[in-house]
Design a protein around this motif. Structure first.
Motif, short mmCIF file in Angstrom:
data_model
loop_
_atom_site.label_atom_id
_atom_site.label_comp_id
_atom_site.label_asym_id
_atom_site.label_seq_id
_atom_site.Cartn_x
_atom_site.Cartn_y
_atom_site.Cartn_z
N THR A 340 -4.73 0.52 -6.14
CA THR A 340 -5.40 1.83 -6.13
C THR A 340 -4.59 2.84 -5.34
O THR A 340 -4.43 4.00 -5.75
N ALA A 341 -4.07 2.41 -4.19
CA ALA A 341 -3.26 3.30 -3.36
C ALA A 341 -2.00 3.74 -4.09
O ALA A 341 -1.57 4.89 -3.98
N VAL A 342 -1.41 2.83 -4.86
CA VAL A 342 -0.21 3.18 -5.63
C VAL A 342 -0.56 4.20 -6.71
O VAL A 342 0.13 5.20 -6.90
N GLN A 343 -1.66 3.96 -7.43
CA GLN A 343 -2.06 4.87 -8.50
C GLN A 343 -2.40 6.26 -7.98
O GLN A 343 -2.17 7.26 -8.65
N GLU A 344 -2.94 6.31 -6.76
CA GLU A 344 -3.31 7.60 -6.17
C GLU A 344 -2.15 8.26 -5.43
O GLU A 344 -2.32 9.35 -4.87
N GLY A 345 -1.01 7.62 -5.41
CA GLY A 345 0.17 8.20 -4.77
C GLY A 345 0.21 8.06 -3.27
O GLY A 345 1.05 8.68 -2.60
N ARG A 346 -0.68 7.24 -2.70
CA ARG A 346 -0.69 7.04 -1.25
C ARG A 346 0.23 5.91 -0.82
O ARG A 346 0.46 5.73 0.38
N LEU A 347 0.76 5.16 -1.78
CA LEU A 347 1.62 4.02 -1.49
C LEU A 347 2.64 3.89 -2.61
O LEU A 347 2.27 3.98 -3.79
N THR A 348 3.88 3.69 -2.25
CA THR A 348 4.90 3.49 -3.28
C THR A 348 4.90 2.03 -3.72
O THR A 348 4.51 1.14 -2.96
N PRO A 349 5.33 1.75 -4.94
CA PRO A 349 5.43 0.35 -5.36
C PRO A 349 6.31 -0.48 -4.43
O PRO A 349 6.01 -1.64 -4.16
N ALA A 350 7.39 0.13 -3.91
CA ALA A 350 8.27 -0.61 -3.00
C ALA A 350 7.54 -0.96 -1.70
O ALA A 350 7.68 -2.07 -1.18
N ALA A 351 6.75 -0.01 -1.19
CA ALA A 351 5.99 -0.28 0.05
C ALA A 351 4.93 -1.34 -0.20
O ALA A 351 4.68 -2.20 0.65
#
Length: 615
Positions: A340-351
């Motif tokens: 969810t955080a990745v989809q919302e732009g709060r987390l990168t896939p690499a992170a």
């Protein structure tokens, strides 16, 4: 020759007089510092050998703001607005060199200088709105002259600071350096010797497009329509005045607005909440050294949320759950939250992938052998965790209730999340100071605010439960749900409001009486927590409610509400309502004692904490 005089040190470097602010911990602009700066500017102006003045600060920061403890006290000259005017009027160039944070009055001081340079990691902002007030030392007049209404209003209405690079781009700064600020500032000041620079009050870069300026004011005013707190609308008025009025009248307009806002109950509540948060950071274990935590253990699937927080903070985490299906579910919850955080732009896939690499799932407690702190989310697994964790590892129980007797009692502490933002640290009688310091350091690393309580803790929940009991009683006595809900929502406590239709009947208790009954029950429970020593000070109770459970910050908290209303009135009300429902309103003895002395909860807090050192 260098001179040290109280909070201000003077140094001479050729024709440049360097004024070094040295008033730790944050170089707040208290009366002594203001007086010293005023005198130094007077001397610099009269000394023919001084060609320029450089104002910088020692320690970790440029003045981080005004001295808030002076708010509400009789003013002492020179006041900050007058000092800023005096600096700006100096015929010799005055340069401000900024590092750390220049916030509120600190930024206003820098804006009064004729030029500003900052280190790249500095932050600049005007956070006064978070205290229910506005920049009162020329900020609403000088800032829009430099950067226009739109950006000035953004800074003042959000209260969020901006990094030096952005401040430079906006026009608040004249230069930024990566390092070597002192040398660069001195070199710049030497280059200004003999020059006459334009004062900020006479600059107009931000006012070149009058129509855009007015459009920004109109948009901000529309956004503030219906706002619960008055500060935002008054900020908009002052920024508009910067365009419409001569600077002298604009300054008078700003000071009048500032004085009005300082006297509002909302500002008083916000100041109390500010100081309550500061006070909560003071622990008796301040001098204890936290143990290093290289790896965090979590035992019990219910601790998946804490495991996720730890991963986000960069901690290696071992997650133990003996029940395989529950372990799988916990891992799925963590993965879903990350996705969810990745989809919302709060987390990168690499992170996300890096977080996942730091997570080690396990079915057996033996995997905790290298953990320096173990979050015990299942009390039934405590014995296994205590046996597996290495000596000295902290065992932090996340559930409710008392800390159990154990051979490792000195390592045990309660660490309970309250509302997802606050960590209540429940300290047992045998908990070692180092364990408290370690748990606190970890909680802060996870981005949580911390509150110390004596075990069993539960401060915020107990007080909120008392409020809910009062609401339930009112409804059982026939009070209309809509009337109760309306009163609570109007006060800022929708989380206590019952579900109700929109319309309330004409008969029934007034909103004021409903609020008084609910808040009195909460303050009464808070008094019991103070009596039992579970809470260190009354302001800790307010902090717990505001930071953890959404009590309106501008209302200060239930203990502040009771102090403002008066404990004599609280005693009278509890004596009446306690006959009706003693389980809710039977008076805590502390209230009777304080009321008889004409005291306040804040007085009791000061006495209770008098023997403790500040953190």
């Amino acid at each position: 020759m260098d001179q040290q005089a109280g909070p201000l040190r003077q140094e001479r470097h050729g024709a440049v007089l360097v004024l070094v602010i040295d008033a730790p911990p944050v170089n707040a602009l208290g009366h002594a510092l203001r007086a010293a700066l005023w005198q130094a500017i007077e001397v610099a102006e009269a000394d023919a050998t001084v060609g320029a003045v450089l104002i910088r600060a020692a320690g970790r920061t440029f003045p981080a703001g005004a001295d808030i403890s002076e708010f509400g006290q009789p003013p002492r000259a020179p006041q900050l607005p007058d000092l800023c005017d005096r600096i700006e009027a100096c015929p010799k160039p005055v340069l401000a060199a900024i590092h750390g944070t220049a916030l509120g009055g600190g930024l206003e001081l820098a804006l009064a200088a004729h030029a500003r340079i900052a280190r790249a990691d500095a932050m600049l902002g005007l956070p006064e709105v978070t205290l229910g007030i506005l920049p009162g030392a020329g900020g609403t007049q000088r800032v829009p002259r430099l950067i226009g209404a739109e950006q000035a209003l953004r800074l003042m209405l959000t209260g969020k600071p901006v990094p030096a690079a952005e401040a430079l781009a906006l026009g608040l700064l004249d230069g930024v350096v990566e390092d070597g600020l002192e040398v660069a500032a001195l070199r710049l000041a030497e280059g200004l010797v003999g020059r006459r620079l334009t004062a900020t009050r006479d600059r107009r870069e931000g006012m070149r497009d009058g129509a855009a300026y007015q459009a920004a004011v109109a948009a901000a005013r529309l956004a503030q329509a219906g706002a619960r707190l008055p500060a935002g609308a008054r900020i908009v008025d002052c920024v508009e005045a910067a365009q419409l009025l001569p600077i002298e009248q604009g300054m008078v307009f700003e000071r009048a607005a500032f004085a009005d806002l300082v006297a509002t109950p909302e500002a008083a509540g916000l100041r109390h909440a500010f100081f309550a948060e500061r006070a909560a950071a003071r622990f008796p274990e301040a001098k204890a050294e936290a143990r290093p935590v290289a790896q965090l253990g979590v035992i019990g699937a219910a601790g998946s949320d804490l495991a996720l927080l730890a991963l986000q903070a960069g901690c290696p985490v071992v997650l133990v759950e003996p029940n395989r299906p529950q372990l799988v579910e916990a891992l799925e919850r963590i993965a879903a939250a990350q996705e969810t955080a990745v989809q919302e732009g709060r987390l990168t896939p690499a992170a996300r992938d890096a977080d996942w690499e730091r997570l080690t799932p396990a079915l057996g407690a033996a995997a905790l052998a290298d953990s320096d702190l173990v979050l015990v989310a299942d009390a039934g697994l405590l014995a296994e965790a205590a046996e597996a964790a290495p000596p000295g590892a902290v065992l932090a129980l996340t559930g409710r209730g008392a800390l159990p007797d154990s051979p490792r009692a000195s390592d045990m502490i309660g660490l309970r999340l309250v509302g997802g933002r606050l960590a209540e640290l429940a300290v047992g009688p045998q908990t070692a100071p180092e364990a408290v310091a370690t748990a606190r350091a970890v909680a802060r690393r996870l981005g949580l605010l911390c509150l110390r309580a004596a075990a069993p803790g539960g401060i915020a929940g107990r007080v909120m439960l008392a409020g809910r009991a009062a609401v339930t009683h009112l409804l059982a006595q026939g009070e209309a749900p809509a009337r109760v809900a309306g009163a609570l929502r109007g006060f800022g406590l929708p989380q206590l409001a019952p579900e109700a239709a929109a319309e309330a009947p004409e008969t029934g208790a007034s909103a004021g009486r409903i609020i008084a009954q609910v808040l009195s029950a909460m303050a009464n429970e808070g008094a019991r927590l103070l009596e039992r020593g579970i809470a260190q000070r009354a302001s800790d109770i307010d902090f717990a409610l505001v930071a953890g459970l959404g009590f309106p910050r501008w209302q200060g908290g239930p203990m502040f509400w009771a102090d403002q209303r008066g404990l004599l009135i609280l005693r009278r009300d509890l004596a009446e309502w306690g006959q009706e429902a003693p389980e809710i309103w039977a008076m805590a003895p502390l209230i009777a004692d304080l009321a008889a002395q004409g005291g306040h909860f804040a007085d009791h807090a000061a006495q209770a904490g008098s023997g403790q050192k500040d953190a």
